[in-house]
Design an enzyme around this catalytic site. Structure first.
Site, PDB file in Angstrom:
ATOM      1  N   GLY A 620     -57.216 -11.591 -35.654  1.00 38.86           N
ATOM      2  CA  GLY A 620     -56.730 -10.370 -34.804  1.00 38.86           C
ATOM      3  C   GLY A 620     -57.098  -8.843 -35.366  1.00 38.86           C
ATOM      4  N   GLY A 622     -55.945  -5.294 -36.801  1.00 40.06           N
ATOM      5  CA  GLY A 622     -54.850  -4.619 -37.243  1.00 40.06           C
ATOM      6  C   GLY A 622     -55.126  -3.154 -37.215  1.00 40.06           C
ATOM      7  CD  GLU A 623     -52.273   2.135 -37.884  1.00 37.90           C
ATOM      8  OE1 GLU A 623     -52.321   3.326 -38.050  1.00 37.90           O
ATOM      9  OE2 GLU A 623     -51.168   1.702 -38.664  1.00 37.90           O
ATOM     10  CG  PHE A 624     -55.402   0.668 -41.902  1.00 38.91           C
ATOM     11  CD1 PHE A 624     -53.948   0.203 -41.781  1.00 38.91           C
ATOM     12  CD2 PHE A 624     -55.531   1.962 -42.007  1.00 38.91           C
ATOM     13  CE1 PHE A 624     -52.958   1.305 -41.999  1.00 38.91           C
ATOM     14  CE2 PHE A 624     -54.708   2.815 -42.151  1.00 38.91           C
ATOM     15  CZ  PHE A 624     -53.330   2.504 -42.089  1.00 38.91           C
ATOM     16  CD  GLU A 626     -63.408  -8.267 -38.719  1.00 44.26           C
ATOM     17  OE1 GLU A 626     -64.159  -8.086 -38.024  1.00 44.26           O
ATOM     18  OE2 GLU A 626     -63.462  -8.872 -39.791  1.00 44.26           O
ATOM     19  CE  LYS A 645     -51.238  -6.684 -41.609  1.00 44.25           C
ATOM     20  NZ  LYS A 645     -50.258  -5.659 -41.314  1.00 44.25           N
ATOM     21  CG  ASP A 738     -43.152  -0.232 -34.825  1.00 36.64           C
ATOM     22  OD1 ASP A 738     -42.722  -0.131 -33.817  1.00 36.64           O
ATOM     23  OD2 ASP A 738     -44.445  -0.339 -35.276  1.00 36.64           O
TER      24      ASP A 738
HETATM   25  O1  ACK Z   1     -50.081 -12.023 -32.483  1.00 35.61           O
HETATM   26  P1  ACK Z   1     -51.001 -12.628 -33.503  1.00 35.61           P
HETATM   27  O2  ACK Z   1     -51.814 -13.823 -33.462  1.00 35.61           O
HETATM   28  O3  ACK Z   1     -50.223 -12.147 -34.917  1.00 35.61           O
HETATM   29  O4  ACK Z   1     -52.069 -11.250 -33.673  1.00 35.61           O
HETATM   30  C1  ACK Z   1     -51.642 -10.473 -34.474  1.00 35.61           C
HETATM   31  C2  ACK Z   1     -52.925 -10.144 -35.462  1.00 35.61           C
HETATM   32  O5  ACK Z   1     -52.853 -10.570 -36.514  1.00 35.61           O
HETATM   33  C3  ACK Z   1     -53.103  -8.471 -35.833  1.00 35.61           C
HETATM   34  O6  ACK Z   1     -51.762  -7.957 -36.579  1.00 35.61           O
HETATM   35  C4  ACK Z   1     -51.848 -11.562 -36.754  1.00 35.61           C
HETATM   36  N1  ACK Z   1     -51.124 -11.587 -37.896  1.00 35.61           N
HETATM   37  C5  ACK Z   1     -50.800 -10.467 -38.703  1.00 35.61           C
HETATM   38  N2  ACK Z   1     -50.242 -10.965 -39.782  1.00 35.61           N
HETATM   39  C6  ACK Z   1     -50.212 -12.229 -39.700  1.00 35.61           C
HETATM   40  C7  ACK Z   1     -49.855 -13.623 -40.493  1.00 35.61           C
HETATM   41  N3  ACK Z   1     -49.233 -13.005 -41.854  1.00 35.61           N
HETATM   42  N4  ACK Z   1     -50.055 -14.653 -40.157  1.00 35.61           N
HETATM   43  C8  ACK Z   1     -50.310 -15.002 -38.974  1.00 35.61           C
HETATM   44  N5  ACK Z   1     -51.130 -14.133 -38.124  1.00 35.61           N
HETATM   45  C9  ACK Z   1     -50.894 -12.946 -38.623  1.00 35.61           C
HETATM   46  C10 ACK Z   1     -50.995 -11.040 -35.408  1.00 35.61           C
END
Ligand code: ACK
Length: 930
Positions: A620, A622-624, A626, A645, A738
Site C-alpha cells: 500500500g 502510506g503518507e510518507f 510505500e 513503512k 484519528d
Molecule cells: O488496507 P491495507 O491493506 O492496510 O492498506 C494499508 C496500507 O498498508 C497503507 O497504510 C497497510 N498496512 C499498514 N500497516 C500494516 C501492517 N502492520 N500490516 C499489514 N498491512 C499494513 C494498510
C-alpha cells in the site's frame, strides 16, 4: 643574621668545636656567627645543629647558607690537616626538642665548598668575602626537621642560614583565581590547581593551571566569562553602565543599547524598549525595538465569476521589521440581513493567516453574493503591541453569475434492450437557477465519434432507441442564465439482452444510489430537513441485502425517538463495573519535546540492521511512502513477518521528523491491541519503520470484503479489542485524534490493533489551526464537535470517534453519514442528529454509540466503562439478541407498508406512496427516482 641575642644551637663537642661569636659585617653592623677554625689539629668532627624547623606543609625546602672560609694556603704553618669544605646534613623529626645530636640519624645533603675564599683577614680593610650557597632537600615524612653543619677541619664562619620553601603566588588568569600554592616535592613536579571564577563570572571551561617546582605558574587551561550584564576589566567583572547591556556571558563586552531602547541601571542584560516600541519573543536583544506595521495599502479586487483576486500594496510603515505578513478575513453579507453573518474560513487551499504575498485568489465563492474581505497586516510585534483592527483595510465585492459545477453522479434504472432511465443529482454548486440539463451519450466502442444530445428540465430522462447489449457512455451538464457548466465525468451503462430490467451495479453502489435519492428527495420536499433518528422500525424477512436497503431508507426519517433502552447509562455507572484508575502507569512522552528527534527515536525504538530485513512486496501507500510486507530475522530470534513503512527520497527535515515521530510514539506502547513496533532503520536510506504484520490489513476494507459474514459476537469481539487498546492509550495520557476503522489493522486471528500515530502533531503546531484551512486535516466524520470547533482533543473526543468506529464495524464498513458533505455533517451533529443504528444492530450497541456521541464530553463513557460494558455483553450473548431493526414478532412478510410506515412514524407519506404505486414493502424496495 637577624637574631639579636644568642642562638644557642646545639654543638658537639660543646667545647672547642663550633662557637657562637659576634662580629661586624661588611657594613660594620654586629652580627652573630658560628665559627670553627681547628686547622692545625687532625681528625676534626665538629657538629653544629639548628633548632627544630617546622615544615609548614612544604615538601621541598631550600637552605641558603652564607659563610666565609679561610684559604688553607693563607694560613701559615698548616699541614695537611687544613680543609676548605664543610658538610650539610638534615634529619626529619616530629620531635621539636631533641636534646643531643644523633649523628647517624642525619642524612647528608652535600659537601659545601666556598666559591670565594679569602687569604687574609685584613681587619683594616674589612675585606670579607662572603659565600652564598643554596641546597634543596625533600622533606615530606615528618612535621619538621633539623639541619646540621659538620666541620672536618676548615676555618669557617657561618654568617647566615636562611631556610625557605617556594610557592606559586595567588594569581588571576582568564577570570579565575588561583590560590597561593606550595610547590611539589620533586624538582620536576607540577601541582595541578583548579581555579575559581571571580565574582560575577561563570565557568566557560574548567579553569586549571600547573604550579612548577620553581614557583612559576604554567599552562593555564579553560577559564571563566563575565556574567550577562558584566564585562571584563583588569581581571575582574564590572557591571555594564547605564545605556549599555550584555545579554550573554559569551558576548565580548557591554554594548550600547540598540535603537529605540534604553537601560537605566548598571548591569543590564537587555535594554527595555522605549514606549510605543516592542520586541518579539524571537528577536535577539541586539535588535532594535520595532513597531507593528500600518495598514496594507491600495487593496483592489477583481471579480471573475465566483473567484475574487485581491491585491494590495505593503503598508506604508513597516515598523522597522521585515517580517510583515497578512491575514485575510472574509465576511459574507447576505442581502436583507443587517451587517455580517459572521466570519467564514476561506475556501479550500487558501491560507487565511501568515500570507507572505500581497496577492490572493479566493475561489469557489457563491455566485451573486456580496462579500467583504479584510486584509490585516501584522509583524512579529503585532501581538506584543496588542495592535488590533487598526492595521487593516477592507474591500467589498459582489461575485458574478457563474455556470453550475458539474453533475457528480448519474444512475440508470429500468434498463431494457433498447432503453434506460437516467437520473442524476443537482450539481453541488448550481450558482443560480438551473434552467436545463443536457445529456450527451454515445456507444463506448464508438468513442465520441458520433453522439446524441438530449435536453430536459428535470433531473431524469428516458433514453430510448439504444442497441441491445451495448455499453453507452453518458455525460450530463447543467445550464443556468450564466450558461452551461462542465460535463460530468463519464458514466457507463449497458443495455441488456431482454427480460427483467436490471442494471449491473454493485450492491453498495445501489444502496448508496437509493439513499442519495431519498435524501435528496427529502431535502427537496422539506427544504433540507433530513434527519437521523434511533431507528426502531422493523424489517421483513427479506434477504440480507434487501433488509439493508430498506433499513437505510428508514434511517432518513424526520422523527426523533428517545433512546429505546436507556439501560446503558445504568450499566456503566454500576460500581461493580467502574474500573479503578491504576496508579503508577507509564505516561506517554511526546517525542516533539525532544530537541533532537534522533534522541527520541533511539530512546524509544530499536535500530535494526537493514541486512536483517527481507522486503517481499508493496502492500500500500502510506503518507510518507510505500508500505511493504516482508520478513525480519533479528539476531538470535526466529523470523517474523513484518510491515515496512519507508520514507520516500527527497524528504524535508520536517517530513523526516514527522515520519520518525510515529515510531517514537509507537515504541512507547506495549499492548496486544496496539500495533507493535519492531524497530527502525535510520542509519541508511530509505528510513524505515518496521512493525508487526497484520494479515488482514485495515479494518474498514476488511469488513467491506466480508459484508454480513460475521456473528454479532465476532463483531463485538473486534470492538472489545479496539476499546482495550484505546483504554491503554488513554491510561498513558495519549490522545489518538484519528481513531477510525481505516486506522485499525486486523491480523489472521481477527485481532484488531490500533495503528496510525501520525496525526497528533499536525494540529497542535498552529494555535490558529481550527480557524484556518488546516481544519481540512481533521477527519470530520470521526471527530467530536468540540475538537472540530476549537481543537479540544481529549480522550473524550477519542471516545466519540470510537462510537463512529462501532458504527463502521456493525455496518460492515459503511461510510459514516454516507455521501453527505462535511459541512452538512457538522450542521446535522450541531442540530442534535446522530447516526441511526445500522442494520441488525443490537440495541445496546447503538445505545453505547449514542452515549459516545453525547454533546457534553463529560457525559461520554470512559474507555474503561466501554470495555466493561462490552465484556458484559460478550459474557451474556442474550443481551445482543434484541435488535433495533428486526423486532422478531414483526419479522413477517405479510406486514403491510402502511403498518411499517406507522411503526416508523412516517404514515403521512402513505398516500403519496400509494398514489405513486407503492403499496407493499416489496414495491418500496424497487423505489426509483421517479
Ligand atoms: O488496507 P491495507 O491493506 O492496510 O492498506 C494499508 C496500507 O498498508 C497503507 O497504510 C497497510 N498496512 C499498514 N500497516 C500494516 C501492517 N502492520 N500490516 C499489514 N498491512 C499494513 C494498510
Amino acid at each position: 643574621r637577624t637574631v639579636p641575642g644568642e642562638l644557642k644551637w646545639a654543638a658537639s663537642p660543646s667545647e672547642g668545636g663550633w662557637e657562637e661569636v659576634s662580629i661586624m659585617d661588611e657594613k660594620n653592623i654586629p652580627i652573630r656567627t658560628y665559627q670553627v677554625c681547628n686547622v692545625l689539629e687532625p681528625n676534626q668532627n665538629n657538629w653544629l645543629r639548628t633548632d627544630w624547623i617546622p615544615r609548614s606543609g612544604a615538601q621541598r625546602v631550600y637552605v641558603e647558607v652564607k659563610f666565609t672560609l679561610r684559604d688553607c694556603n693563607s694560613l701559615p704553618g698548616v699541614t695537611g690537616t687544613c680543609k676548605e669544605t664543610f658538610n650539610l646534613y638534615y634529619h626529619e623529626s616530629n620531635e621539636d626538642r631533641e636534646s643531643y645530636i644523633k649523628e647517624n640519624s642525619f642524612i647528608k645533603v652535600d659537601t659545601v665548598a666556598a666559591d670565594e675564599s679569602f687569604t687574609q683577614v685584613d681587619v683594616g680593610d674589612r675585606i670579607m668575602k662572603l659565600n652564598t650557597e643554596v641546597r634543596d632537600v625533600k622533606v615530606t615524612t615528618r612535621k619538621g626537621f633539623y639541619l646540621a653543619f659538620q666541620d672536618v677541619g676548615a676555618c669557617i664562619a657561618l654568617v647566615s642560614v636562611r631556610v625557605f620553601y617556594k610557592t606559586c603566588p595567588l594569581t588571576v588568569r582568564n577570570l579565575a583565581t588561583f590560590p597561593d600554592t606550595i610547590t611539589g616535592a620533586d624538582t620536576s613536579s607540577l601541582v595541578e590547581v583548579r581555579g575559581s571564577c571571580v565574582n560575577q563570572s561563570e565557568e566557560r571551561e574548567e579553569p586549571k593551571m600547573y604550579c612548577g617546582a620553581d614557583g612559576e605558574w604554567l599552562v593555564p587551561i579553560g577559564g571563566c566569562l563575565c556574567n550577562p550584564g558584566y564585562e571584563e576589566k583588569g581581571g575582574a567583572c564590572k557591571a555594564c553602565s547605564a545605556g549599555f547591556y550584555k545579554a550573554k556571558s559569551t558576548d565580548p563586552g557591554c554594548a550600547k543599547c540598540p535603537p529605540h531602547s534604553h537601560s537605566l541601571r548598571d548591569g543590564a542584560t537587555v535594554c527595555d524598549c522605549h514606549s510605543g516600541f516592542f520586541r518579539a519573543d524571537s528577536d535577539p536583544p541586539s535588535m532594535a525595538c520595532t513597531q507593528p506595521p500600518s495598514a496594507p495599502q491600495q487593496l483592489i479586487s477583481v471579480v471573475n465569476e465566483t473567484s475574487v483576486v485581491l491585491e494590495w500594496a505593503p503598508p506604508h510603515r513597516l515598523g522597522g521589521r521585515s517580517d510583515t505578513s497578512y491575514s485575510l478575513e472574509c465576511l459574507i453579507c447576505q442581502t436583507g440581513s443587517h451587517g455580517h453573518t459572521g466570519v467564514r474560513a476561506l475556501p479550500r487551499n487558501h491560507s487565511i493567516a501568515g500570507l507572505k504575498t500581497t496577492r490572493v485568489v479566493v475561489s469557489e465563492l457563491r455566485a451573486h453574493t456580496h462579500y467583504t474581505f479584510i486584509v490585516h497586516a501584522r509583524n512579529g510585534v503585532s501581538q506584543a503591541s496588542g495592535a488590533g483592527a487598526a492595521q487593516s483595510v477592507s474591500v467589498s465585492v459582489t461575485t458574478n453569475q457563474a455556470t453550475p459545477s458539474p453533475v457528480s453522479f448519474i444512475q440508470a434504472t429500468d434498463v431494457t434492450r433498447h432503453s434506460l432511465s437516467l437520473s442524476w443529482q443537482q450539481p453541488d454548486r448550481p450558482n443560480g437557477v438551473i434552467l436545463e440539463y443536457e445529456v450527451k451519450f454515445y456507444e463506448k466502442d464508438q468513442r465520441e465519434r458520433s453522439y446524441r444530445i438530449m435536453r430536459t428540465f428535470s433531473r431524469s430522462v428516458d433514453v430510448t432507441g439504444l442497441n441491445p447489449l451495448t455499453v453507452y457512455v453518458f455525460h450530463v451538464r447543467a445550464r443556468t442564465a450564466a450558461g452551461y457548466g462542465e460535463f460530468s465525468t463519464p458514466f457507463e451503462f449497458s443495455t441488456n439482452s431482454g427480460g427483467a430490467s436490471t442494471v449491473k451495479q454493485s450492491r453498495t453502489q445501489r444502496r448508496r444510489n437509493i439513499l442519495t435519492q431519498v435524501l435528496h428527495k427529502n431535502i427537496r420536499t422539506h427544504g433540507c430537513c433530513f434527519s437521523f433518528s434511533s431507528f426502531r422500525s422493523t424489517c421483513t424477512s427479506y434477504m440480507h441485502t434487501a433488509k439493508r436497503h430498506l433499513h437505510n431508507i428508514c434511517s432518513y426519517t424526520t422523527i426523533s425517538h428517545p433512546p429505546l433502552h436507556p439501560s446503558f447509562s445504568s450499566l456503566v455507572s454500576s460500581p461493580a463495573l467502574a474500573s479503578p484508575t491504576v496508579a503508577g502507569v507509564k505516561i506517554y512522552v511526546d517525542p516533539f519535546t525532544y530537541e533532537d528527534p534522533d534522541q527520541a527515536i533511539h530512546e524509544f525504538a530499536k535500530e535494526i540492521d537493514v541486512s536483517c530485513i527481507h522486503i517481499e512486496k508493496v502492500i500500500g501507500m502510506g503518507e510518507f511512502g510505500e508500505v511493504c510486507s516482508g520478513r525480519l530475522r533479528a539476531q538470535g530470534k526466529r523470523e517474523i513477518y513484518v510491515a515496512i513503512k519507508s520514507l520516500k527520497a527527497g524528504y524535508s527535515d520536517k517530513q523526516r521528523r514527522d515520519f520518525l515521530s510515529e515510531a517514537s510514539i509507537m515504541g512507547q506502547f506495549d499492548h496486544p491491541n496496539i500495533i507493535r513496533l519492531e524497530g527502525v532503520v535510520t542509519r541508511c536510506k530509505p528510513l524505515m519503520i518496521i512493525t508487526e504484520y497484520m494479515e488482514n490489513g485495515s479494518l474498514d476494507a476488511f469488513l467491506r470484503k466480508h459484508d454480513g459474514q460475521f456473528t454479532v459476537i465476532q463483531l463485538v469481539g473486534m470492538l472489545r479489542g479496539i476499546a482495550s487498546g484505546m483504554k491503554y492509550l488513554s491510561d498513558m495520557n495519549y490522545v489518538h485524534r484519528d481513531l477510525a476503522a481505516r486506522n485499525i489493522l486486523v491480523n489472521s486471528n481477527l485481532v484488531c490493533k490500533v495503528s496510525d500515530f501520525g496525526l497528533s502533531r499536525v494540529l497542535e503546531d498552529d494555535p490558529e489551526a481550527a480557524y484556518t484551512t488546516r481544519v481540512r486535516h481533521i477527519p470530520i466524520r470521526w471527530t467530536a464537535p468540540e475538537a472540530i470547533a476549537y481543537r479540544k482533543f481529549t480522550t473524550a473526543s477519542d471516545v466519540w470517534s470510537y462510537g463512529i468506529v462501532m458504527w463502521e464495524v456493525v455496518s460492515y464498513g459503511e461510510r459514516p453519514y454516507w455521501d453527505m458533505n462535511n459541512q452538512d455533517v457538522i450542521k446535522a451533529i450541531e442540530e442534535g442528529y446522530r447516526l441511526p443504528a445500522p442494520m441488525d444492530c443490537p440495541v445496546v450497541l447503538h445505545q453505547l454509540m449514542l452515549d459516545c456521541w453525547e454533546r457534553d464530553r463529560a457525559e461520554r463513557p470512559t474507555f474503561s466503562q466501554i470495555l466493561n460494558m462490552l465484556d458484559k455483553l460478550i459474557r451474556n450473548p442474550g443481551t445482543l439478541q434484541v435488535c433495533v431493526s428486526v423486532i422478531p414478532e414483526m419479522c413477517v412478510p405479510e406486514w403491510s407498508l402502511c403498518e411499517w410506515l406507522q411503526s416508523i412514524g412516517l404514515e403521512r407519506y402513505r398516500d403519496t406512496l400509494a398514489a405513486a404505486g407503492y403499496t407493499s414493502l416489496d414495491s418500496l424496495l424497487a423505489l426509483t427516482h421517479q
